[in-house]
Design a protein around this motif. Structure first.
Motif, PDB file in Angstrom:
ATOM      1  N   UNK A 254       0.926  -1.450   0.017  1.00 17.69           N
ATOM      2  CA  UNK A 254      -0.047   0.206  -0.132  1.00 17.69           C
ATOM      3  C   UNK A 254       0.614   1.259   0.019  1.00 17.69           C
ATOM      4  N   UNK A 255       2.243   1.164   0.138  1.00 16.68           N
ATOM      5  CA  UNK A 255       3.085   2.215   0.247  1.00 16.68           C
ATOM      6  C   UNK A 255       3.155   3.033  -1.224  1.00 16.68           C
ATOM      7  N   UNK A 256       3.368   2.631  -2.230  1.00 17.00           N
ATOM      8  CA  UNK A 256       3.360   3.268  -3.379  1.00 17.00           C
ATOM      9  C   UNK A 256       2.149   4.290  -3.637  1.00 17.00           C
ATOM     10  N   UNK A 257       0.820   3.680  -3.333  1.00 20.81           N
ATOM     11  CA  UNK A 257      -0.369   4.441  -3.506  1.00 20.81           C
ATOM     12  C   UNK A 257      -0.197   5.705  -2.508  1.00 20.81           C
ATOM     13  N   UNK A 258       0.142   5.304  -1.268  1.00 24.89           N
ATOM     14  CA  UNK A 258       0.145   6.566  -0.228  1.00 24.89           C
ATOM     15  C   UNK A 258       1.306   7.262  -0.720  1.00 24.89           C
ATOM     16  N   UNK A 259       2.287   7.138  -1.213  1.00 26.80           N
ATOM     17  CA  UNK A 259       3.427   8.177  -1.523  1.00 26.80           C
ATOM     18  C   UNK A 259       2.953   9.100  -2.616  1.00 26.80           C
ATOM     19  N   UNK A 260       2.240   8.489  -3.653  1.00 23.81           N
ATOM     20  CA  UNK A 260       1.499   9.299  -4.650  1.00 23.81           C
ATOM     21  C   UNK A 260       0.745  10.408  -4.167  1.00 23.81           C
ATOM     22  N   UNK A 261      -0.028  10.030  -2.878  1.00 22.74           N
ATOM     23  CA  UNK A 261      -1.018  10.930  -2.104  1.00 22.74           C
ATOM     24  C   UNK A 261      -0.166  12.105  -1.841  1.00 22.74           C
ATOM     25  N   UNK A 262       1.107  11.859  -1.088  1.00 26.94           N
ATOM     26  CA  UNK A 262       1.958  12.837  -0.203  1.00 26.94           C
ATOM     27  C   UNK A 262       3.005  13.643  -1.075  1.00 26.94           C
ATOM     28  N   UNK A 263       3.318  13.224  -2.170  1.00 24.80           N
ATOM     29  CA  UNK A 263       4.417  13.525  -3.148  1.00 24.80           C
ATOM     30  C   UNK A 263       4.017  15.267  -3.548  1.00 24.80           C
ATOM     31  N   UNK A 264       2.973  15.350  -3.895  1.00 27.61           N
ATOM     32  CA  UNK A 264       2.760  16.883  -4.370  1.00 27.61           C
ATOM     33  C   UNK A 264       2.944  17.616  -2.888  1.00 27.61           C
TER      34      UNK A 264
ATOM     35  N   UNK B 248       4.540  17.166  -0.528  1.00 34.78           N
ATOM     36  CA  UNK B 248       5.974  17.283   0.142  1.00 34.78           C
ATOM     37  C   UNK B 248       6.652  18.093  -0.981  1.00 34.78           C
ATOM     38  N   UNK B 249       6.586  18.097  -2.175  1.00 35.15           N
ATOM     39  CA  UNK B 249       6.982  18.897  -3.359  1.00 35.15           C
ATOM     40  C   UNK B 249       6.770  20.457  -2.951  1.00 35.15           C
ATOM     41  N   UNK B 250       5.473  20.687  -2.619  1.00 28.23           N
ATOM     42  CA  UNK B 250       5.161  22.108  -2.566  1.00 28.23           C
ATOM     43  C   UNK B 250       5.696  22.601  -1.420  1.00 28.23           C
ATOM     44  N   UNK B 251       5.791  21.716  -0.062  1.00 27.67           N
ATOM     45  CA  UNK B 251       6.179  22.105   1.309  1.00 27.67           C
ATOM     46  C   UNK B 251       7.592  22.472   1.185  1.00 27.67           C
ATOM     47  N   UNK B 252       8.419  21.728   0.407  1.00 26.19           N
ATOM     48  CA  UNK B 252       9.767  21.750   0.250  1.00 26.19           C
ATOM     49  C   UNK B 252      10.279  23.030  -0.365  1.00 26.19           C
TER      50      UNK B 252
ATOM     51  N   UNK C 270      14.176  22.287 -11.999  1.00 29.01           N
ATOM     52  CA  UNK C 270      14.707  20.983 -12.043  1.00 29.01           C
ATOM     53  C   UNK C 270      14.085  20.015 -10.961  1.00 29.01           C
ATOM     54  N   UNK C 271      14.244  20.616  -9.679  1.00 28.20           N
ATOM     55  CA  UNK C 271      13.490  19.796  -8.450  1.00 28.20           C
ATOM     56  C   UNK C 271      11.868  19.422  -8.742  1.00 28.20           C
ATOM     57  N   UNK C 272      11.272  20.426  -9.470  1.00 25.90           N
ATOM     58  CA  UNK C 272       9.794  19.924 -10.024  1.00 25.90           C
ATOM     59  C   UNK C 272       9.838  18.550 -10.927  1.00 25.90           C
ATOM     60  N   UNK C 273      10.945  18.784 -12.028  1.00 26.26           N
ATOM     61  CA  UNK C 273      10.953  17.536 -12.813  1.00 26.26           C
ATOM     62  C   UNK C 273      11.452  16.481 -12.316  1.00 26.26           C
ATOM     63  N   UNK C 274      12.259  16.527 -11.227  1.00 23.35           N
ATOM     64  CA  UNK C 274      12.701  15.393 -10.537  1.00 23.35           C
ATOM     65  C   UNK C 274      11.492  14.707  -9.849  1.00 23.35           C
ATOM     66  N   UNK C 275      10.690  15.547  -9.031  1.00 20.89           N
ATOM     67  CA  UNK C 275       9.357  15.082  -8.521  1.00 20.89           C
ATOM     68  C   UNK C 275       8.412  14.411  -9.503  1.00 20.89           C
ATOM     69  N   UNK C 276       8.341  15.284 -10.527  1.00 19.92           N
ATOM     70  CA  UNK C 276       7.272  14.720 -11.620  1.00 19.92           C
ATOM     71  C   UNK C 276       7.883  13.233 -12.113  1.00 19.92           C
TER      72      UNK C 276
ATOM     73  N   UNK D   5       3.890  21.609 -11.333  1.00 16.38           N
ATOM     74  CA  UNK D   5       3.129  22.613 -11.135  1.00 16.38           C
ATOM     75  C   UNK D   5       3.347  23.122  -9.529  1.00 16.38           C
ATOM     76  N   UNK D   6       3.164  22.278  -8.571  1.00 17.19           N
ATOM     77  CA  UNK D   6       3.008  22.441  -7.154  1.00 17.19           C
ATOM     78  C   UNK D   6       4.253  22.967  -6.630  1.00 17.19           C
ATOM     79  N   UNK D   7       5.567  22.639  -7.062  1.00 16.61           N
ATOM     80  CA  UNK D   7       6.838  23.011  -6.987  1.00 16.61           C
ATOM     81  C   UNK D   7       7.113  24.596  -7.233  1.00 16.61           C
ATOM     82  N   UNK D   8       6.444  24.852  -8.553  1.00 15.36           N
ATOM     83  CA  UNK D   8       6.783  26.073  -9.345  1.00 15.36           C
ATOM     84  C   UNK D   8       5.839  27.013  -8.336  1.00 15.36           C
ATOM     85  N   UNK D   9       4.542  26.822  -8.033  1.00 16.42           N
ATOM     86  CA  UNK D   9       3.661  27.630  -7.424  1.00 16.42           C
ATOM     87  C   UNK D   9       4.257  27.997  -6.021  1.00 16.42           C
ATOM     88  N   UNK D  10       4.560  26.962  -5.396  1.00 20.42           N
ATOM     89  CA  UNK D  10       5.492  27.468  -4.020  1.00 20.42           C
ATOM     90  C   UNK D  10       6.365  28.369  -4.054  1.00 20.42           C
TER      91      UNK D  10
END
Length: 374
Positions: A56-66, A68-72, A105-111, A288-293
């Motif tokens: 169940x971790x892969x699906x959970x990670x997809x939920x928190x990934x955007x 975490x990207x925005x927060x960073x 670049x960070x947003x592309x890595x997260x994507x 987009x989440x990284x760039x908005x932040x």
């Protein structure tokens, strides 16, 4: 500038890992409590619980990934702005577009991480999880190892045991067999054991009593026994293979032969298009989440009162864009040609980012021009 890019990218990746770990742990603990009660309560082992948690971790990670990207992006931008590092970089002539390069670049890595999860890992984990759930649902042994409850492992069969020892010994067993309409049999035993017999499973009852009631003459016969073997394998009818579903298929299968995929999964072309393009849209939204932040805090500039207003605006903007995605799936289900609208939140977010960077660039040019004149 290259050294600054590496420095800022390293800060983004480090904070991204930290926020991802914290958010995954919080969400996992919340889910693990419910999963633990369900599996352990059904007689499963701790290894099964760990296996289900890992799947169940892969699906959970997809939920928190955007998130975490925005927060960073917000945290690093705020810190660089507070410590005047962004001001120093702009004073050297670097425009907001140039400073945004490491964030992009960070947003592309997260994507790319989101793409790997959405296209490969999550479908594979969903498929494996569904197969394991099907196996466990057919596992008669685990169903019978539940003490203090009347269970129905099969039609016309009722089972009860008062206590199950740590070594698997069942105490005070009750078994009612009503599968044959012509007669009903009740078995009671002081102790019992579950024994594997090839591909089947037998219940060995010790020191018990069998009561048989014939429906034709309503005659009851009883028999005491020292040990008795009862085959419980036919109690649960095998359900066969797991039915193919769209969330179980990797994207390479969805890229070709949409009519065949829709036929195999008993869905329509709109559902196939929504599943495939929805996975791509999730990856673009992470970028987009990284760039908005970054862009929202850059436009806000420095303030002695902090940047909580800009952070709140960026967060509300992200929530609004993410909320749009849920309402865009229905038109695609109805008409497969409407799949481009799934990228509307990402496109709108990218437009807002470009507008904010353009605004920041205009303000930067005016400030740099004044300094040059002075």
């Amino acid at each position: 500038m290259l050294r600054f890019d590496r420095y800022m990218l390293a800060q983004l990746m480090w904070l991204f890992g930290f926020f991802s770990l914290v958010l995954v742990a919080v969400f996992w603990i919340n889910r693990a409590v419910q999963l633990f009660d369900r599996l352990i309560g059904d007689g499963q082992t701790a290894l099964v619980f760990l296996e289900f948690s890992a799947l169940g971790l892969p699906r959970l990670i997809t939920t928190v990934l955007p998130i975490a990207t925005f927060a960073a992006a917000v945290y690093v931008t705020n810190r660089l702005n507070t410590e005047s590092e962004l001001t120093v970089m702009m004073s050297t002539g670097a425009s907001p577009w140039r400073i945004a390069r490491p964030v992009a670049v960070f947003g592309l890595v997260s994507a790319l991480m989101m793409s790997l999860l959405s296209h490969v890992l999550v479908p594979s984990a969903n498929q494996q999880l569904a197969e394991r759930e099907s196996e466990i649902s057919q596992n008669v042994t685990s169903r019978l190892l539940t003490e203090g409850e009347f269970l129905s492992p099969g039609a016309g069969v009722t089972f009860y045991t008062r206590l199950v020892d740590a070594d698997g010994v069942l105490h005070d067993v009750f078994l009612s067999d009503r599968r044959d309409p012509a007669e009903r049999v009740i078995y009671t035993a002081a102790t019992a054991y579950l024994v594997r017999n090839g591909e089947g499973t037998s219940l060995i009852m010790v020191d018990g009593l069998a009561q048989r009631l014939r429906s034709s003459n309503a005659r009851l016969s009883t028999a005491k026994f020292q040990d008795f073997s009862f085959d419980i394998s036919p109690l649960v009818k095998p359900e066969g293979d797991v039915i193919p579903r769209l969330p179980f298929m990797t994207s390479d299968r969805l890229l070709v032969d949409w009519p065949g995929v829709a036929r195999d999964t008993k869905t329509d072309l709109g559902s196939v298009a929504e599943e495939l393009h929805g996975r791509v849209a999730r990856a673009t939204f992470t970028f987009v989440a990284a760039m908005i932040g970054f862009a929202t805090l850059l436009v806000g500039g420095y303030s002695r009162f902090g940047v909580w207003r800009e952070i709140l605006i960026a967060f509300l903007m992200l929530i609004a864009l993410d909320g749009m995605r849920g309402s865009l799936s229905e038109p695609v289900f109805e008409d497969v040609r409407m799949w481009p609208i799934l990228y509307l939140p990402s496109a709108l977010g990218g437009t807002i980012v470009c507008a904010m960077l353009w605004t920041a660039s205009g303000r930067f040019r005016r400030l740099f021009r004044k300094r040059s004149v002075a």
